[in-house]
Design a protein around this motif. Structure first.
Motif, PDB file in Angstrom:
ATOM      1  N   MET A  95      -4.269  23.078 -15.571  1.00 15.49           N
ATOM      2  CA  MET A  95      -4.192  21.674 -15.193  1.00 15.49           C
ATOM      3  C   MET A  95      -2.749  21.182 -15.279  1.00 15.49           C
ATOM      4  N   SER A  96      -2.357  20.356 -14.362  1.00 10.82           N
ATOM      5  CA  SER A  96      -1.012  19.802 -14.284  1.00 10.82           C
ATOM      6  C   SER A  96      -0.753  18.855 -15.452  1.00 10.82           C
ATOM      7  N   GLY A  97       0.518  18.621 -15.751  1.00 11.66           N
ATOM      8  CA  GLY A  97       0.903  17.758 -16.854  1.00 11.66           C
ATOM      9  C   GLY A  97       0.779  16.276 -16.560  1.00 11.66           C
ATOM     10  N   SER A  98       0.605  15.892 -15.288  1.00 14.39           N
ATOM     11  CA  SER A  98       0.494  14.473 -14.957  1.00 14.39           C
ATOM     12  C   SER A  98      -0.326  14.287 -13.679  1.00 14.39           C
ATOM     13  N   ILE A  99      -0.757  13.058 -13.480  1.00 14.19           N
ATOM     14  CA  ILE A  99      -1.510  12.701 -12.278  1.00 14.19           C
ATOM     15  C   ILE A  99      -0.518  12.247 -11.217  1.00 14.19           C
ATOM     16  N   ASP A 100      -0.600  12.804 -10.047  1.00  9.92           N
ATOM     17  CA  ASP A 100       0.324  12.483  -8.959  1.00  9.92           C
ATOM     18  C   ASP A 100      -0.197  11.272  -8.174  1.00  9.92           C
ATOM     19  N   TYR A 101      -0.038  10.088  -8.751  1.00 11.33           N
ATOM     20  CA  TYR A 101      -0.564   8.868  -8.137  1.00 11.33           C
ATOM     21  C   TYR A 101       0.046   8.587  -6.776  1.00 11.33           C
ATOM     22  N   GLY A 102       1.325   8.900  -6.595  1.00 17.28           N
ATOM     23  CA  GLY A 102       1.984   8.640  -5.313  1.00 17.28           C
ATOM     24  C   GLY A 102       1.297   9.368  -4.173  1.00 17.28           C
ATOM     25  N   ASN A 103       1.080  10.680  -4.339  1.00 15.21           N
ATOM     26  CA  ASN A 103       0.421  11.444  -3.279  1.00 15.21           C
ATOM     27  C   ASN A 103      -1.042  11.040  -3.105  1.00 15.21           C
ATOM     28  N   LEU A 104      -1.721  10.697  -4.199  1.00 15.73           N
ATOM     29  CA  LEU A 104      -3.107  10.230  -4.098  1.00 15.73           C
ATOM     30  C   LEU A 104      -3.188   8.927  -3.294  1.00 15.73           C
ATOM     31  N   MET A 105      -2.231   8.019  -3.541  1.00 17.51           N
ATOM     32  CA  MET A 105      -2.201   6.748  -2.794  1.00 17.51           C
ATOM     33  C   MET A 105      -1.887   7.001  -1.324  1.00 17.51           C
ATOM     34  N   HIS A 106      -0.943   7.884  -1.051  1.00 22.19           N
ATOM     35  CA  HIS A 106      -0.620   8.191   0.344  1.00 22.19           C
ATOM     36  C   HIS A 106      -1.826   8.754   1.075  1.00 22.19           C
TER      37      HIS A 106
END
Length: 170
Positions: A1-12
């Motif tokens: 699992m990645s160290g963080s949630i990629d909110y930018g790409n999820l929003m895009h």
């Protein structure tokens, strides 16, 4: 699992899904009421398909308007195709969703802007590693550089009110 949630790409991805859903409805039912779209996209994107004379004239980006005259709107999973009128000459375009920089419907003061870190003026370390930072625009109207509309310049531009996700970041 990645160290963080990629909110930018999820929003895009969510915002591109919204554009796809809106265009799918328009392809099936036409533009309702006064709705119309200003769509700015990267003409240098490898999957964009436009006439050579358009890519020569708009080597970086181009804004098109879907309003009074458009034809052959076909919406796919990765992008959409449409024919627009350029000086009384219809031209087919294919615009991938990930080439879109802005999508604005000024009739209801709605807009989306897709920005990358390279587009931001801030170089502080706090933003490092945040690749795509989407912004939602309100009250923005951008006259198109090239258009499928005969009245693209008939409305004055409004000042944009930008809501940035950076303001919520700690």
């Amino acid at each position: 699992m990645s160290g963080s949630i990629d909110y930018g790409n999820l929003m895009h991805r969510a915002m591109r899904g919204l554009i796809k859903e809106v265009l799918t409805d328009v392809a099936a039912n036409g533009l309702p009421g006064e709705h119309h779209f200003f769509i700015t996209f990267d003409t240098g994107h490898p999957d964009v398909k436009i006439a050579d004379w358009l890519s020569d004239r708009y080597p970086g980006e181009m804004t098109v308007v879907m309003q009074h005259w458009y034809d052959n709107l076909e919406v796919g999973d990765d992008g959409f195709g449409v024919s627009l009128n350029f000086g009384d000459a219809p031209e087919p375009l294919y615009i991938p969703y990930d080439s879109i920089k802005t999508f604005v419907d000024p009739s209801v003061e709605f807009g989306l802007r897709f920005e990358t870190q390279d587009d931001d003026d801030e170089d502080d370390d706090e933003n490092e590693g945040h690749a795509d930072i989407p912004e939602i625009l309100r009250n923005e109207e951008r006259p198109g550089e090239a258009s499928g509309s005969k009245s693209e310049a008939s409305k004055p531009a409004k000042d944009a009110e930008v809501v940035s996700l950076d303001s919520f970041r700690k």
